[in-house]
Design an enzyme around this catalytic site. Structure first.
Site, PDB file in Angstrom:
ATOM      1  N   ILE A 127       0.907  -1.145   0.000  1.00 35.40           N
ATOM      2  CA  ILE A 127       0.000   0.000   0.000  1.00 35.40           C
ATOM      3  C   ILE A 127       0.947   1.196   0.000  1.00 35.40           C
ATOM      4  O   ILE A 127       1.654   1.428   0.971  1.00 35.40           O
ATOM      5  CB  ILE A 127      -0.949   0.002   1.218  1.00 35.40           C
ATOM      6  N   PRO A 128       1.012   1.944  -1.106  1.00 36.43           N
ATOM      7  CA  PRO A 128       2.111   2.883  -1.351  1.00 36.43           C
ATOM      8  C   PRO A 128       2.067   4.194  -0.560  1.00 36.43           C
ATOM      9  O   PRO A 128       1.946   5.277  -1.125  1.00 36.43           O
ATOM     10  CB  PRO A 128       2.006   3.130  -2.854  1.00 36.43           C
ATOM     11  N   CYS A 129       2.249   4.109   0.739  1.00 34.34           N
ATOM     12  CA  CYS A 129       2.267   5.312   1.569  1.00 34.34           C
ATOM     13  C   CYS A 129       3.487   6.177   1.281  1.00 34.34           C
ATOM     14  O   CYS A 129       3.490   7.378   1.590  1.00 34.34           O
ATOM     15  CB  CYS A 129       2.179   4.952   3.045  1.00 34.34           C
ATOM     16  N   HIS A 130       4.512   5.603   0.655  1.00 31.85           N
ATOM     17  CA  HIS A 130       5.703   6.382   0.299  1.00 31.85           C
ATOM     18  C   HIS A 130       5.396   7.442  -0.757  1.00 31.85           C
ATOM     19  O   HIS A 130       6.180   8.354  -0.960  1.00 31.85           O
ATOM     20  CB  HIS A 130       6.828   5.448  -0.181  1.00 31.85           C
ATOM     21  N   ARG A 131       4.259   7.359  -1.412  1.00 26.13           N
ATOM     22  CA  ARG A 131       3.887   8.324  -2.448  1.00 26.13           C
ATOM     23  C   ARG A 131       3.265   9.600  -1.876  1.00 26.13           C
ATOM     24  O   ARG A 131       2.888  10.492  -2.622  1.00 26.13           O
ATOM     25  CB  ARG A 131       2.929   7.674  -3.452  1.00 26.13           C
TER      26      ARG A 131
END
Length: 164
Positions: A127-131
């Site tokens: 789940i791309p929270c780094h974005r």
């Protein structure tokens, strides 16, 4: 029953956890909000979804994959789950500010609450929270560390080596 697999990635060791054949967690060892305990059964064989998650993570980190195809069931409050679902809609290679994410969720004044939910994401990278970045585009907070966030964004900026 929760089963888990320790997997060494290009960005460090991760713990992948599943209940049945559904992934519930993917944490870098020692990251902020790393689970102190999981009710694991000693000697239990990791679910096949953990091995598949490891394979897909390796392909993503090598630039050969732009998305994940895994059954996910992150555990959290209804607000957290709504935020995590919204994270999945941020396209590969793009970023969004916490305020923009809050607005997408219909709560433009809830940037701080959105940030708190992003920080509690139990499925790092997948789940791309780094974005999610600061309002000025600055790199702010990442439970796995800013060096990892930089690396993940760099992988996405470089583009996929092989579309997959």
């Amino acid at each position: 029953m929760i089963t888990a697999l320790h997997h060494r990635t290009a960005l460090g060791e991760m713990l992948l956890a599943a209940t049945g054949e559904t992934l519930i967690g993917a944490w870098f060892t020692g990251q902020k909000h790393f689970p102190d305990t999981l009710p694991l059964v000693a000697g239990a064989r990791p679910a096949a979804v953990c091995a598949e998650a490891a394979r897909q993570l390796d392909a993503y980190l090598a630039g050969r994959r732009t998305a994940f195809d895994l059954p996910l069931a992150p555990r959290g409050t209804p607000w957290q789950r709504a935020v995590w679902e919204a994270l999945l809609a941020i396209p590969y290679g793009e970023t969004l500010s916490y305020g923009e994410l809050a607005a997408r969720l219909g709560r433009p004044a809830a940037a701080r609450a959105t940030g708190a939910a992003v920080g509690r994401n139990p499925l790092s990278v997948i789940i791309p929270c780094h974005r999610v970045v600061g309002a000025t585009g600055s790199l702010t907070g990442y439970a796995g560390g800013l060096d990892r966030k930089r690396a993940l964004l760099a992988i996405e900026q470089a583009g996929p080596a092989i579309l997959g």
